[in-house]
Structures are given as C-alpha cells and as structure tokens.
Write a protein that holds these residues in place. Structure first.
Motif, mmCIF file in Angstrom:
data_model
loop_
_atom_site.group_PDB
_atom_site.id
_atom_site.type_symbol
_atom_site.label_atom_id
_atom_site.label_comp_id
_atom_site.label_asym_id
_atom_site.label_seq_id
_atom_site.Cartn_x
_atom_site.Cartn_y
_atom_site.Cartn_z
ATOM 1 N N THR A 274 0.844 -1.190 0.000
ATOM 2 C CA THR A 274 0.000 0.000 0.000
ATOM 3 C C THR A 274 0.884 1.247 0.000
ATOM 4 N N THR A 296 -4.446 6.536 1.059
ATOM 5 C CA THR A 296 -3.773 5.338 1.569
ATOM 6 C C THR A 296 -4.793 4.272 1.978
ATOM 7 N N ASN A 299 -6.263 2.692 -1.061
ATOM 8 C CA ASN A 299 -5.348 1.708 -1.660
ATOM 9 C C ASN A 299 -5.285 0.422 -0.832
ATOM 10 N N ALA A 300 -5.331 0.564 0.481
ATOM 11 C CA ALA A 300 -5.300 -0.639 1.334
ATOM 12 C C ALA A 300 -6.528 -1.512 1.071
ATOM 13 N N TRP A 330 2.777 -7.982 2.410
ATOM 14 C CA TRP A 330 1.777 -6.914 2.348
ATOM 15 C C TRP A 330 2.128 -5.868 3.397
ATOM 16 N N THR A 332 2.274 -1.252 4.305
ATOM 17 C CA THR A 332 2.518 0.077 3.739
ATOM 18 C C THR A 332 3.977 0.226 3.337
ATOM 19 N N VAL A 356 -4.573 0.609 8.223
ATOM 20 C CA VAL A 356 -4.262 -0.282 7.098
ATOM 21 C C VAL A 356 -4.196 -1.731 7.602
ATOM 22 N N THR A 360 -6.881 -4.597 6.480
ATOM 23 C CA THR A 360 -6.357 -5.744 5.725
ATOM 24 C C THR A 360 -6.677 -7.047 6.449
#
Ligand code: AHR
Length: 524
Positions: A274, A296, A299-300, A330, A332, A356, A360
C-alpha cells in the motif's frame, strides 16, 4: 457465508458517549456521531481464520535482522543467546504464528551454506539489493530456526529459485529436516542441532517476475515444477510448498501458474504493498494531510478486489480450493525516514498504518477459504514494522497494537457481519465509514473489530447479534488526536490502546466509536 458491507443513508444522529471518560471527551470534541447499524449473524460462519494470516516477514534488509533481532551474545543489549530480550518478549505477546525468512529479494541471491558453521568463518557478501552493505552471515539457518522456536512461531523458509540450483535447494531442505544419518543431517548435528527442525512452509523462489529472475509466468511455472521436484522433506516432517506468484493485479501470472503447475504446489503467493499514491509517489510516513490518509486507506482496501479476483482464477483450476493464496508480502511502503540509510526502508508507523493493518486483516477474515497464510512486511525496522529499535531502545508501533488487539481472532471462526451507514466521502473518494469483522473463538466467545475510517467524525455503532441478548462488550480502542500520531523513542506511549466498552440498549450493543479508531471487543 456472506459477510457484506452495505452503504445506505441513515437519517438522524445520536450523541456520543463512551465507557471511558477520556474518550468520551475526545469524541464530543469531534462533534456529532454518525449512526451506523451493524448486524452480526453467528449462525452464518466461514472457514476458520488460520492463525498464520497473522504471520510476519523478516528479511536481511536494513536493520530488520541485525540490531532488530540479532545483537550477538556479547552485546550490552540484554539478550538470550544473541537475540534481543525486549523483542522476543514483544513478539511472544502478539503470538506471532509464523515468520518468513531470509527474503524477499535477498532470498534469490542467498546461498544457505554461507550461513552455517562457526560464525567467524562464514563468508562476507554484499547485500546487492539493500544498500550494498556487507552481510557477514552471522544470522543464518540455525540462528533463524532457533529464533522461531524461542518466539514460538512456525518457520517459513524462502528458497532461492533465482540464482541458486535445484541441488542447493534440495540440500538445504535435507539439512534442515532430515533425521537420517546422511552427511547433510550429520553436518547439522555437528553444527549444534541434533533434531531436525520442523519447517512448516517452504517457498520455491520469490518474485520471479522481478528481483527473483525477471521471468515470464510460463518460465516461472516450469522452473517451479522443476525446483519443487527436489524439495523432499521426510514424509513424517513434510513442508507446505509455496510457489512464487503474482504481483498486485497480474492475473495472467496466477492463471499461467495455476494452469501449468497447480498440481505441484500447496499454495501460491501474492504480493501487494500500500502506497499513498503509487510506487513512484509513495508519500511520507508522517506529516501527511487528510488526502494522504484517504488515498492510503483506499489503496489498502484494494486488497479485497485483488484477493477476490486471484481467487476466482484459482477456482477455475482448483475448485476444491486445495491450493492456498498466501499474501506473503503486504503492508505500507512510504518514503523512507529522512536521514535514514538509503536502501534500508526504515519508516515511521502511525495511526494510519494501524488502520491499514486492521482493514487488511478484516479482508483476510472474509477470504479464509483461500487466504490461509500472510506475512506483513516487515517485522522490525523495515516498512510497516511491529517494532522499531534504536540501539538499546525499542518502541512498539500502532501496527503492533492492532496485531495485539486482534490476537483473539487467531484460529477463530468468522461470522457474518453487515454494516449499514452513510459512506464517508472526501473529495472524489468514497470509503466505507466503518468496517467490521466478527468471529467466535474456540471457547465460543464472540469478538468484534470495528474500524472507523472517518478522520473527523465519531460513529454511534448500534450492533444487533441475531439470537443473542448481549450483557456487555469490553475491549480496547486505538486512536489519537492526530491522523499521523506515532510513537518515538522519546515518547514511546503516545499512541497505545485504552479500555473501551459498549452499553446495552434495547437488546443491542451500542458503541461510541471515536473518529479514526480501531476497536476490538469481546461480547458477554
Ligand atoms: O519487502 C521488501 C521487498 O519487497 C522484498 O524484498 C521483495 O520481495 C519485495 O519487492
């Protein structure tokens, strides 16, 4: 099982009131709470959340291994046989289930023979991927596998399919797992380990489409078939074979691998990082504005689409879902911390990273039919780390706190949870306002995770649990005044979880969830 998040406009709002006074004042300062309805149906269950989705990744990269884990027996930093005590204790607390090592890109240049035998005799190499620094190989096979045992984690060893030979790979597996009287098993014994180790997962290469060899999927599939043929752990000590798989949305890669090699693998990997915007525009880890928060998190959330689409391709070749989809990298990836060593990928970790992580993990909880292992990148001092160290100092990041709060979900059975709320909109972007995951642990207790994505508005979350009259719900919440709140070596507890509870109103649970918050509660 259908676990869905539904957006719908709900009229009216209710005042915020929290179980914890400090949070109550914070929520009131944030203004009116937005009403959110959650319906949990414990009768609708999905496959168990494999605890290995809470796995970690530790590569020979920057200060991830050296200083982060390994300081050596003669270090003034308190250690057990060379491993930092503070780190061991922190990792045990979050019950790290599995650790992937030695890379990453590092794995595809690694010769395992460099990392065995007397430490002062091990060769010194150049870590060409990560800063061009020298690698003295002090931390090798024995150090890694002993470390996993000290933590109480399973081992996921990534083999070299890029620059190594099938023979090297085969011999490494034999060295680690054989209980025979072969020369390799006896060499292990001579190096101090009598019993074979249990290697739960073995990776056949890493990112073969990139740093692992720049291969086409067809070639990667063929090489996978060839290399895995020689990975022969003893029948009584088998390994789960993981094929190196796709990057992000490279669905062709998954298709070709599945078409040509599914029968020779137990799992295929997927890597997704991410960024704030893109690989070219990763964005700062701190000091970002609301746009940086929103893009962000957006995108996550893309992880859901990626897992869904890769799984759908896998379904065509493996309808029984024998082959797992392992998201073995996976997290950031932001601009590295100003002043830190180039190539070391050291970044700070904020409340945004915590979101995030929680979002996830919630996505993985919804895809337990395929996602049976995952490894956040990376465990210490690299990318979205659990732990940051500065010589003898250590801090726990907001991401660590999420992993800690989510421990009850390890091995739990996910149950359907549906959210109805007006979405959260910022500029052109619309995101879910609140994301929810619910699961029953092995003792039958129900746990609920709530994530408020809105950086400004608290939510009043009214939760109905089908067939259950709850008496109470207690747990912890992680939030802060600022979207980029983070811990530093001078202020290590700026952001940490505090007590949080719901109240019962008319047979439903009501949570006053602060803005930008992650909460996990156990229901009585
Ligand atoms: O985690 C950092 C790097 O990202 C890994 O070495 C590689 O596999 C990926 O590209």
């Amino acid at each position: 099982m259908g676990i869905t998040t539904k957006f719908k406009t709900v009229a009216g709002a209710a005042a915020a009131a929290l179980g914890v006074f400090a949070l109550a004042s914070a929520a009131m300062a944030q203004g009116k709470a937005v009403p959110v309805s959650v319906s949990v149906d414990p009768a609708k269950t999905g496959p168990v959340i494999n605890r290995d989705i809470y796995g970690q990744f530790a590569e020979h990269l920057g200060r991830g291994i050296y200083e982060g884990i390994w300081v050596g027996e003669n270090s003034p930093i308190p250690n057990t046989k060379g491993y930092r005590n503070d780190v061991l204790e922190a990792l045990r607390k979050i019950r790290v289930p599995v650790i992937r090592w030695p890379g990453g890109c590092f794995a595809d240049e690694y010769n395992w023979r460099d990392g065995i035998g007397p430490r002062d005799k091990r060769p010194v190499r150049v870590n060409t991927h990560w800063g061009g620094v020298t690698e003295n190989n002090e931390f090798g096979t024995h150090e890694f596998l002993d470390f996993t045992e000290l933590v109480g984690a399973e081992a996921y060893v990534a083999g070299n399919m890029g620059s190594g030979s099938p023979r090297e790979m085969a011999e490494w597996v034999e060295y680690m797992t054989s209980d025979s009287q072969s020369s390799l098993a006896n060499e292990r014994r001579a190096n101090g380990r009598e019993k074979p180790w249990k290697i739960k997962y073995f990776g056949i290469g890493n990112e073969s489409w990139g740093c692992g060899g720049n291969m086409r999927p067809e070639y990667s599939a063929d090489l996978h078939r060839r290399y895995q043929t020689f990975v022969k752990a003893p029948r009584e000590n088998p390994v789960i074979k993981v094929a190196t798989g796709a990057n992000v949305d490279d669905y062709i890669f998954t298709k070709v691998l599945m078409e040509r090699a599914a029968h020779t693998m137990d799992a295929i990997s997927l890597h997704y990082y991410t960024f704030t915007h893109s690989w070219e525009e990763k964005g700062p880890a701190t000091g970002f504005n609301k746009d940086g928060w929103v893009s962000t998190l957006k995108n996550a959330l893309r992880m859901d689409e990626l897992v869904t689409k890769h799984s759908a391709i896998m379904d065509q070749y493996d309808p029984e879902k024998r082959v797992g989809l392992f998201v073995d990298e996976w997290g950031t990836w932001f601009d590295q911390e100003p002043g830190s060593t180039p190539g070391f990928l050291y970044q700070q970790n904020t409340l945004r990273d915590a979101h995030v992580a929680a979002l996830t993990l919630n996505i993985f909880h919804r895809h337990t039919d395929r996602v049976r292992m995952a490894n956040i990148a990376q465990m210490i001092n690299v990318l979205q780390a659990m732990i940051l160290t500065d010589k003898e100092k250590m801090i726990l990041t907001p991401t660590y706190h999420v992993f800690d709060m989510y421990v009850p979900f390890q091995g739990a059975t996910p149950v359907a949870a549906r959210v109805e709320a007006e979405p959260f909109t910022h500029g052109d972007t619309t995101l879910p306002r609140v994301d929810v995951s619910a699961a029953r642990d092995t003792s039958g207790k129900l746990h609920i995770a709530l994530v408020n994505l809105d950086p400004d508005k608290p939510a009043r979350v009214t939760t109905e649990i089908a067939g259950v009259k709850p008496r109470a719900a207690k747990g912890r919440v992680l939030t802060a005044d600022r979207i980029d709140a983070h811990n530093t070596f001078d202020k290590p507890n700026t952001i940490q979880p505090v007590a949080f509870s719901g109240r019962v109103e008319g047979g439903k649970l009501v949570f006053d969830l602060p803005a930008k918050a992650v909460a996990v509660v156990a229901v009585d």
